[in-house]
Scaffold this active site. Structure first.
Site, PDB file in Angstrom:
ATOM      1  N   LYS B 105      -6.794 -16.931   7.570  1.00  0.00           N
ATOM      2  CA  LYS B 105      -5.475 -16.740   6.980  1.00  0.00           C
ATOM      3  C   LYS B 105      -4.701 -18.043   7.131  1.00  0.00           C
ATOM      4  O   LYS B 105      -4.409 -18.476   8.252  1.00  0.00           O
ATOM      5  CB  LYS B 105      -4.726 -15.597   7.681  1.00  0.00           C
ATOM      6  CG  LYS B 105      -3.267 -15.513   7.245  1.00  0.00           C
ATOM      7  CD  LYS B 105      -2.475 -14.476   8.005  1.00  0.00           C
ATOM      8  CE  LYS B 105      -0.987 -14.759   7.886  1.00  0.00           C
ATOM      9  NZ  LYS B 105      -0.168 -13.780   8.618  1.00  0.00           N
ATOM     10  N   GLY B 166       8.359 -10.728  10.649  1.00  0.00           N
ATOM     11  CA  GLY B 166       8.990 -10.096  11.802  1.00  0.00           C
ATOM     12  C   GLY B 166      10.372  -9.531  11.548  1.00  0.00           C
ATOM     13  O   GLY B 166      11.026  -9.044  12.470  1.00  0.00           O
ATOM     14  N   ALA B 192       3.943  -9.649   5.666  1.00  0.00           N
ATOM     15  CA  ALA B 192       5.241  -9.884   6.307  1.00  0.00           C
ATOM     16  C   ALA B 192       6.374  -9.141   5.609  1.00  0.00           C
ATOM     17  O   ALA B 192       6.446  -9.101   4.385  1.00  0.00           O
ATOM     18  CB  ALA B 192       5.589 -11.365   6.360  1.00  0.00           C
ATOM     19  N   GLY B 193       7.234  -8.567   6.420  1.00  0.00           N
ATOM     20  CA  GLY B 193       8.463  -7.970   5.936  1.00  0.00           C
ATOM     21  C   GLY B 193       8.526  -6.457   6.004  1.00  0.00           C
ATOM     22  O   GLY B 193       9.611  -5.879   6.003  1.00  0.00           O
ATOM     23  N   ASN B 214       2.130  -6.735  11.391  1.00  0.00           N
ATOM     24  CA  ASN B 214       2.006  -6.805  12.846  1.00  0.00           C
ATOM     25  C   ASN B 214       3.234  -6.215  13.534  1.00  0.00           C
ATOM     26  O   ASN B 214       3.182  -5.190  14.204  1.00  0.00           O
ATOM     27  CB  ASN B 214       1.781  -8.269  13.265  1.00  0.00           C
ATOM     28  CG  ASN B 214       1.361  -8.438  14.721  1.00  0.00           C
ATOM     29  OD1 ASN B 214       0.704  -9.415  15.060  1.00  0.00           O
ATOM     30  ND2 ASN B 214       1.710  -7.534  15.602  1.00  0.00           N
ATOM     31  N   THR B 215       4.399  -6.842  13.307  1.00  0.00           N
ATOM     32  CA  THR B 215       5.592  -6.453  14.055  1.00  0.00           C
ATOM     33  C   THR B 215       6.012  -5.010  13.787  1.00  0.00           C
ATOM     34  O   THR B 215       6.484  -4.321  14.701  1.00  0.00           O
ATOM     35  CB  THR B 215       6.755  -7.404  13.718  1.00  0.00           C
ATOM     36  OG1 THR B 215       6.288  -8.749  13.828  1.00  0.00           O
ATOM     37  CG2 THR B 215       7.920  -7.214  14.668  1.00  0.00           C
TER      38      THR B 215
END
Lengths: 66, 263
Positions: B105, B166, B192-193, B214-215
């Site tokens: 990635k 995040g 992301a987001g 992830n987050t």
């Protein structure tokens, strides 16, 4: 002679091969990758790669990340 | 009509049944990382490359002991890289670390506050990595023209952000994401987001091929339960996309028949 490993200065015997350093750090059998002075050293080259004074060595592994 | 069993995600010749890809950062400990990853159903899992423990903490658990390369397709990232050179070196180290593994990635960041990608350097790094034999999944912004350019360079998947890394702000520009999806000949994954399950469903309903997060899982109060919620949301959003939603109408349309009304 002095070298730098992961940002820390160390003193090692002059002109040893990288494979000796790997052994002395108890890294054998573990998963890691090494670059010297920003150049990747493939595992197959560890015995042939002789360390020089002031070499900057990075030893990296996998950690959690996104 | 594709049912769940034959609706697969193919990236660089690898076939996956899960369209949820997860990160391994920010979890409380290795046990939580393992449990959440398992609950998410993810088959592709990102890892970061950092300085090794060289004897300072001999008993420290290793991520690859709980996220085994035999069980998961590992996706080493270039998180934290702000230059082309750092990103390329990180990928080369990852390939050596994982015995010739070429799937990576790529992210080349431009700014610490927003973690927005430096798109110019991302394109440069992508070209170098593709030429060097890597299968590049690339993090980028939600610009449809840049997404297409990254595909043309030879990236195996393009991964636009839906909101800053995040941030958990959700799908901020669904029209751009839909435009990227419509133009694409490689898998498009929102990276992301996403903040919660409905965000994941929205991204999938737009036609995205998958989501990398992830987050949203790691920072939930109960990460393992949220991982399961995300798994279900991605499946639900994908099925809704395949099913095709009903047209929107301005006025009501009774669901019960008028015929036989006895009042």
């Amino acid at each position: 002679m002095h070298i730098t490993i992961n940002g820390d200065s160390r003193t090692i015997t002059d002109s040893i091969p990288l494979s000796e350093l790997v052994k002395s750090l108890n890294l054998e059998g573990k998963r890691f990758a090494i670059e010297i002075n920003k150049t990747l050293i493939p595992r197959s080259q560890y015995t042939k790669t002789v360390l020089n004074a002031d070499d900057k060595i990075e030893i990296v592994g996998a950690i959690g990340g996104g | 009509m594709a049912d769940k069993s034959d609706d697969t995600l193919i990236i660089a010749g690898h076939t996956f049944h899960s369209r949820l890809l997860t990160g391994t950062g920010k979890f409380k400990d290795m046990a939580e990382t393992q449990a959440a990853t398992e609950a998410s159903g993810a088959e592709v899992v990102t890892i970061a490359i950092r300085r090794s423990n060289i004897g300072q903490n001999p008993d420290e658990p290793n991520l690859l002991d709980v996220i085994s390369p035999d069980k998961y397709t590992l996706l080493p990232n270039t998180a934290g890289c702000y230059t082309v050179d750092d990103a390329v070196r990180t990928c080369q180290l990852a390939r050596e670390l994982l015995d010739g593994h070429t799937l990576v990635k790529l992210e080349v960041l431009g700014d610490k506050k927003t973690l927005f990608p430096n798109v110019i350097d991302t394109i440069t790094a992508a070209k170098i990595l593709v030429d060097d034999g890597f299968d590049v999944m690339v993090y980028t912004n939600d610009d449809p023209l840049i997404a297409k350019q990254l595909e043309e360079i030879g990236c195996v998947a393009v991964m636009p952000l839906a909101a800053p890394i995040g941030s958990g702000l959700g799908i901020r520009n669904p029209y751009n994401i839909a435009e990227i999806v419509e133009n694409a000949n490689v898998p498009i994954l929102v990276d992301a987001g996403v903040g919660t399950a409905s965000d994941a469903a929205v991204a999938m309903e737009l036609g995205c091929d998958g989501i990398l997060m992830n987050t949203a899982i790691a920072a939930a109060k109960d990460p393992v339960l949220m991982a399961s919620a995300m798994k279900n949301a991605v499946i639900a959003g994908r099925q809704a996309f395949l099913a095709g939603r009903m047209p929107r109408k301005r006025y009501a349309s009774a669901s019960s028949p008028i015929d036989g009304l006895f009042l």
